[in-house]
Design an enzyme around this catalytic site. Sequence first.
Site, PDB file in Angstrom:
ATOM      1  N   ASP A   1      70.979  54.574  -3.303  1.00 34.77           N
ATOM      2  CA  ASP A   1      72.416  54.652  -3.552  1.00 34.77           C
ATOM      3  C   ASP A   1      72.853  53.252  -4.001  1.00 34.77           C
ATOM      4  O   ASP A   1      72.006  52.382  -4.284  1.00 34.77           O
ATOM      5  CB  ASP A   1      73.174  55.173  -2.318  1.00 34.77           C
ATOM      6  CG  ASP A   1      73.183  54.181  -1.165  1.00 34.77           C
ATOM      7  OD1 ASP A   1      72.514  53.119  -1.257  1.00 34.77           O
ATOM      8  OD2 ASP A   1      73.869  54.455  -0.159  1.00 34.77           O
ATOM      9  N   HIS A   2      74.172  53.035  -4.062  1.00 36.46           N
ATOM     10  CA  HIS A   2      74.676  51.742  -4.534  1.00 36.46           C
ATOM     11  C   HIS A   2      74.206  50.577  -3.651  1.00 36.46           C
ATOM     12  O   HIS A   2      73.880  49.509  -4.156  1.00 36.46           O
ATOM     13  CB  HIS A   2      76.213  51.768  -4.576  1.00 36.46           C
ATOM     14  CG  HIS A   2      76.831  52.168  -3.269  1.00 36.46           C
ATOM     15  ND1 HIS A   2      76.762  53.458  -2.796  1.00 36.46           N
ATOM     16  CD2 HIS A   2      77.506  51.448  -2.334  1.00 36.46           C
ATOM     17  CE1 HIS A   2      77.384  53.521  -1.634  1.00 36.46           C
ATOM     18  NE2 HIS A   2      77.833  52.311  -1.323  1.00 36.46           N
TER      19      HIS A   2
ATOM     20  N   CYS B   1      68.740  52.764   0.895  1.00 36.01           N
ATOM     21  CA  CYS B   1      70.198  52.769   1.050  1.00 36.01           C
ATOM     22  C   CYS B   1      70.562  51.561   1.914  1.00 36.01           C
ATOM     23  O   CYS B   1      69.761  50.621   2.010  1.00 36.01           O
ATOM     24  CB  CYS B   1      70.697  54.103   1.613  1.00 36.01           C
ATOM     25  SG  CYS B   1      70.134  54.525   3.265  1.00 36.01           S
ATOM     26  N   GLY B   2      71.723  51.559   2.512  1.00 38.13           N
ATOM     27  CA  GLY B   2      72.108  50.392   3.294  1.00 38.13           C
ATOM     28  C   GLY B   2      71.178  50.160   4.478  1.00 38.13           C
ATOM     29  O   GLY B   2      70.698  49.048   4.715  1.00 38.13           O
ATOM     30  N   THR B   3      70.916  51.223   5.210  1.00 42.86           N
ATOM     31  CA  THR B   3      70.065  51.120   6.401  1.00 42.86           C
ATOM     32  C   THR B   3      68.728  51.836   6.264  1.00 42.86           C
ATOM     33  O   THR B   3      67.836  51.635   7.100  1.00 42.86           O
ATOM     34  CB  THR B   3      70.783  51.782   7.593  1.00 42.86           C
ATOM     35  OG1 THR B   3      71.095  53.136   7.208  1.00 42.86           O
ATOM     36  CG2 THR B   3      72.069  51.046   7.958  1.00 42.86           C
ATOM     37  N   GLY B   4      68.618  52.719   5.294  1.00 42.42           N
ATOM     38  CA  GLY B   4      67.456  53.615   5.180  1.00 42.42           C
ATOM     39  C   GLY B   4      67.670  54.916   5.937  1.00 42.42           C
ATOM     40  O   GLY B   4      66.974  55.901   5.693  1.00 42.42           O
TER      41      GLY B   4
ATOM     42  N   GLY C   1      70.325  57.171   6.135  1.00 42.78           N
ATOM     43  CA  GLY C   1      70.858  58.320   5.400  1.00 42.78           C
ATOM     44  C   GLY C   1      69.781  58.954   4.538  1.00 42.78           C
ATOM     45  O   GLY C   1      69.632  60.186   4.501  1.00 42.78           O
TER      46      GLY C   1
ATOM     47  N   HIS D   1      49.177  57.273  11.406  1.00 42.93           N
ATOM     48  CA  HIS D   1      49.317  58.400  12.344  1.00 42.93           C
ATOM     49  C   HIS D   1      50.163  59.549  11.800  1.00 42.93           C
ATOM     50  O   HIS D   1      49.952  60.692  12.172  1.00 42.93           O
ATOM     51  CB  HIS D   1      49.957  57.916  13.657  1.00 42.93           C
ATOM     52  CG  HIS D   1      49.012  57.115  14.500  1.00 42.93           C
ATOM     53  ND1 HIS D   1      49.249  56.836  15.833  1.00 42.93           N
ATOM     54  CD2 HIS D   1      47.830  56.523  14.205  1.00 42.93           C
ATOM     55  CE1 HIS D   1      48.250  56.115  16.313  1.00 42.93           C
ATOM     56  NE2 HIS D   1      47.381  55.895  15.344  1.00 42.93           N
ATOM     57  N   ASN D   2      51.165  59.225  10.974  1.00 42.17           N
ATOM     58  CA  ASN D   2      52.124  60.256  10.549  1.00 42.17           C
ATOM     59  C   ASN D   2      51.984  60.664   9.089  1.00 42.17           C
ATOM     60  O   ASN D   2      52.709  61.550   8.629  1.00 42.17           O
ATOM     61  CB  ASN D   2      53.566  59.781  10.790  1.00 42.17           C
ATOM     62  CG  ASN D   2      53.770  59.213  12.171  1.00 42.17           C
ATOM     63  OD1 ASN D   2      53.997  58.016  12.336  1.00 42.17           O
ATOM     64  ND2 ASN D   2      53.678  60.050  13.183  1.00 42.17           N
TER      65      ASN D   2
ATOM     66  N   HIS E   1      45.552  63.565  14.904  1.00 45.39           N
ATOM     67  CA  HIS E   1      46.651  63.321  13.959  1.00 45.39           C
ATOM     68  C   HIS E   1      46.816  64.505  13.007  1.00 45.39           C
ATOM     69  O   HIS E   1      47.930  64.906  12.675  1.00 45.39           O
ATOM     70  CB  HIS E   1      46.420  62.037  13.176  1.00 45.39           C
ATOM     71  CG  HIS E   1      46.327  60.826  14.056  1.00 45.39           C
ATOM     72  ND1 HIS E   1      47.195  60.598  15.103  1.00 45.39           N
ATOM     73  CD2 HIS E   1      45.468  59.784  14.056  1.00 45.39           C
ATOM     74  CE1 HIS E   1      46.875  59.478  15.711  1.00 45.39           C
ATOM     75  NE2 HIS E   1      45.824  58.953  15.095  1.00 45.39           N
TER      76      HIS E   1
ATOM     77  N   ARG F   1      48.555  67.313  14.831  1.00 47.48           N
ATOM     78  CA  ARG F   1      49.998  67.082  14.992  1.00 47.48           C
ATOM     79  C   ARG F   1      50.754  67.330  13.689  1.00 47.48           C
ATOM     80  O   ARG F   1      51.873  67.868  13.705  1.00 47.48           O
ATOM     81  CB  ARG F   1      50.225  65.658  15.519  1.00 47.48           C
ATOM     82  CG  ARG F   1      49.738  65.535  16.963  1.00 47.48           C
ATOM     83  CD  ARG F   1      49.580  64.119  17.436  1.00 47.48           C
ATOM     84  NE  ARG F   1      48.973  64.102  18.762  1.00 47.48           N
ATOM     85  CZ  ARG F   1      48.473  63.012  19.344  1.00 47.48           C
ATOM     86  NH1 ARG F   1      48.506  61.837  18.723  1.00 47.48           N
ATOM     87  NH2 ARG F   1      47.947  63.078  20.549  1.00 47.48           N
TER      88      ARG F   1
END
Length: 155
Positions: free
Chosen positions: A11-12, A67-70, A72, A100-101, A137, A140
Amino acid sequence: MEVDSIGIASDHAGFFLKEKIKKLLAGKVEIKDYGCTNSESVDYPNFCQTLALDISKRKTQAGIAVCGTGFGMSIVANKFSGVRAYCPWDEYTCKMGRLHNDANVLCLGARTLNHDRALDLVNLWLSTSFDQSNEKHLRRLDKITQIEKQTLKSH
Ligand code: RB5
């Protein structure tokens, strides 16, 4: 991670870091830019949705969303089947999300991470493979796929 191409969206708030990441990866992998195209205010779901949909449909192998924080971006991306998005904040969390993920979408906070550090995380994410040798893993991740089938996720 073995990928020829990745998608990138922002985003912006994430626009300038997205452009830095594109420069970092130029010539190393094919990059598909899902926008946005400048730093004017936009709504992050619009840009993450198209990226995550393509990953879910296997039209794009993996993605980076800024984004700003990741947060969203990760919330939106994880609505799509087959997408495993995360927001690492240091080398350890970045590496573990791959090992792991098998995290296939890297979400970064342009307002919360030093940009040089964010670029280091991009390199680490790309160079770390999922630990397929460990059956637990895989088991899961299969359970996550079952949960996706039980719920009404897109694709
Ligand atoms: C935009 O101001 C900001 O809310 C957005 O970039 C993001 O941080 C949301 O998660």
